[in-house]
Write a protein that holds these residues in place. Sequence first.
Motif, short mmCIF file in Angstrom:
data_model
loop_
_atom_site.label_atom_id
_atom_site.label_comp_id
_atom_site.label_asym_id
_atom_site.label_seq_id
_atom_site.Cartn_x
_atom_site.Cartn_y
_atom_site.Cartn_z
N LEU A 129 0.76 -1.03 -0.08
CA LEU A 129 -0.05 0.05 0.11
C LEU A 129 0.93 1.07 0.09
O LEU A 129 1.92 1.22 0.60
CB LEU A 129 -0.88 0.01 1.32
CG LEU A 129 -1.80 -1.28 1.44
CD1 LEU A 129 -2.28 -1.04 2.80
CD2 LEU A 129 -2.77 -1.42 0.23
N MET A 130 0.64 2.41 -0.53
CA MET A 130 0.93 3.66 -0.72
C MET A 130 0.06 4.65 -0.33
O MET A 130 -1.01 4.73 -0.30
CB MET A 130 1.82 3.82 -2.15
CG MET A 130 0.71 4.21 -3.18
SD MET A 130 1.56 4.60 -4.87
CE MET A 130 1.33 6.12 -4.94
N ASN A 131 0.86 5.53 0.33
CA ASN A 131 0.14 6.81 0.71
C ASN A 131 -0.03 7.69 -0.51
O ASN A 131 0.98 8.26 -1.13
CB ASN A 131 1.00 7.75 1.77
CG ASN A 131 0.21 8.98 1.98
OD1 ASN A 131 -0.79 9.60 1.40
ND2 ASN A 131 0.47 9.49 3.48
N TYR A 132 -1.22 7.98 -0.98
CA TYR A 132 -1.36 8.91 -2.29
C TYR A 132 -2.70 9.93 -1.88
O TYR A 132 -3.67 9.85 -1.58
CB TYR A 132 -1.76 7.96 -3.23
CG TYR A 132 -2.31 8.51 -4.53
CD1 TYR A 132 -1.18 9.09 -5.44
CD2 TYR A 132 -3.64 8.72 -5.07
CE1 TYR A 132 -1.33 9.68 -6.46
CE2 TYR A 132 -3.69 9.41 -6.40
CZ TYR A 132 -2.61 9.95 -7.00
OH TYR A 132 -2.86 10.77 -8.24
N HIS A 133 -1.84 11.09 -1.74
CA HIS A 133 -2.66 12.31 -1.27
C HIS A 133 -3.57 11.89 -0.09
O HIS A 133 -4.87 12.16 0.17
CB HIS A 133 -3.63 12.70 -2.26
CG HIS A 133 -3.02 12.95 -3.77
ND1 HIS A 133 -2.19 14.06 -3.64
CD2 HIS A 133 -3.01 12.48 -4.80
CE1 HIS A 133 -1.80 14.39 -4.92
NE2 HIS A 133 -2.18 13.14 -5.74
N GLY A 134 -2.84 11.28 1.09
CA GLY A 134 -3.72 10.96 2.37
C GLY A 134 -4.48 9.71 2.29
O GLY A 134 -4.75 9.24 3.34
N ASN A 135 -4.62 8.93 1.20
CA ASN A 135 -5.37 7.77 1.13
C ASN A 135 -4.31 6.63 0.95
O ASN A 135 -3.15 6.89 0.29
CB ASN A 135 -6.16 7.93 0.01
CG ASN A 135 -7.34 8.89 0.37
OD1 ASN A 135 -8.02 9.34 1.42
ND2 ASN A 135 -7.60 9.73 -0.53
N SER A 136 -4.66 5.57 1.50
CA SER A 136 -4.17 4.23 1.16
C SER A 136 -4.50 3.75 -0.29
O SER A 136 -6.00 3.69 -0.29
CB SER A 136 -4.40 3.16 2.07
OG SER A 136 -3.94 3.36 3.29
N LEU A 137 -3.26 3.32 -1.02
CA LEU A 137 -3.89 3.01 -2.63
C LEU A 137 -2.96 1.71 -2.57
O LEU A 137 -2.08 1.43 -2.38
CB LEU A 137 -3.12 3.96 -3.35
CG LEU A 137 -3.28 3.86 -4.69
CD1 LEU A 137 -4.98 3.80 -5.11
CD2 LEU A 137 -2.61 4.99 -5.55
N VAL A 138 -3.88 0.67 -3.05
CA VAL A 138 -3.36 -0.76 -3.36
C VAL A 138 -2.17 -0.56 -4.65
O VAL A 138 -2.49 0.18 -5.75
CB VAL A 138 -4.53 -1.57 -3.71
CG1 VAL A 138 -4.01 -2.93 -4.42
CG2 VAL A 138 -5.26 -1.99 -2.59
N VAL A 139 -1.26 -1.12 -4.58
CA VAL A 139 -0.04 -1.31 -5.76
C VAL A 139 0.10 -2.90 -6.15
O VAL A 139 0.56 -3.51 -5.03
CB VAL A 139 1.49 -0.71 -4.89
CG1 VAL A 139 2.20 -0.79 -6.10
CG2 VAL A 139 1.15 0.69 -4.50
N VAL A 140 -0.46 -2.77 -7.47
CA VAL A 140 -0.18 -4.37 -7.96
C VAL A 140 0.89 -4.49 -8.76
O VAL A 140 0.94 -3.50 -9.80
CB VAL A 140 -1.57 -4.43 -8.37
CG1 VAL A 140 -1.63 -6.14 -9.22
CG2 VAL A 140 -2.66 -4.65 -7.27
N ASP A 141 1.54 -5.63 -8.92
CA ASP A 141 2.66 -5.64 -9.93
C ASP A 141 1.89 -6.27 -11.06
O ASP A 141 1.38 -7.61 -10.96
CB ASP A 141 3.70 -6.75 -9.44
CG ASP A 141 4.88 -6.91 -10.57
OD1 ASP A 141 4.63 -7.08 -11.50
OD2 ASP A 141 5.95 -6.77 -9.98
N LEU A 142 1.58 -5.51 -12.11
CA LEU A 142 1.06 -6.05 -13.15
C LEU A 142 1.54 -7.34 -13.80
O LEU A 142 0.80 -8.36 -14.45
CB LEU A 142 0.98 -5.04 -14.35
CG LEU A 142 0.00 -5.37 -15.58
CD1 LEU A 142 -1.66 -5.43 -15.03
CD2 LEU A 142 -0.11 -3.88 -16.45
N SER A 143 2.71 -7.67 -14.06
CA SER A 143 3.38 -8.69 -14.68
C SER A 143 3.17 -10.00 -13.65
O SER A 143 2.41 -10.89 -14.12
CB SER A 143 4.88 -8.69 -14.31
OG SER A 143 5.56 -9.75 -14.94
N MET A 144 3.06 -9.95 -12.46
CA MET A 144 2.93 -10.99 -11.54
C MET A 144 1.22 -11.33 -11.58
O MET A 144 0.85 -12.34 -11.55
CB MET A 144 3.30 -10.75 -10.02
CG MET A 144 4.66 -10.82 -10.04
SD MET A 144 5.54 -10.50 -8.22
CE MET A 144 4.88 -12.03 -7.57
#
Length: 178
Positions: A66-81
């Motif tokens: 998860l990353m902080n994106y403008h104060g919100n938690s955002l799911v980060v997905v590896d497109l390859s996997m």
Amino acid sequence: MDNQPIEHATAAVSEGDRNTPDAMLQIIRVRVQDTHYAIALKYVECVLPLMALQPVPGGADYLVGLMNYHGNSLVVVDLSMWLGLQSPAMYHLNTPLVVCGDGCAQIALVVDEVMQVEGMQPSAIHMRDLFKEGNAPFEASLSLDSGITLLLDMPRILNINFTRADSFFSQVKHLPEN
């Protein structure tokens, strides 16, 4: 706006680039492994370099964190996997994240390279009906000078709960047709 290279550090997508006449589909082309994919520009919010991520214990392999994106938690997905391709190379600080959203949901996709923004004529868009029939995360195939590119079906992808460790295609929900 055809064939414009884009910086793969921080690049914001302007509203003017997103809203073009219906006859021309604006896409951003990315590379994952040795395959090219496209994302409709209207879903791309920005391209960022990889940053510090919060791991999600017990999450699927493709869930990078998860990353902080403008104060919100955002799911980060590896497109390859997520697509079931071979394991990705090691991440580095210049690894691009494509932040996508539709006004309701957001996701950041890890890709190997952000290539360019392009305008697509309707004659270059193929197989829409075929892709609608299955659970594949693609909307169409695109015929480009560089070869065939698969257009990611962002409404389907944005509707997936990536924090679950289920198989990826079982989470794809069929959306009602417009």
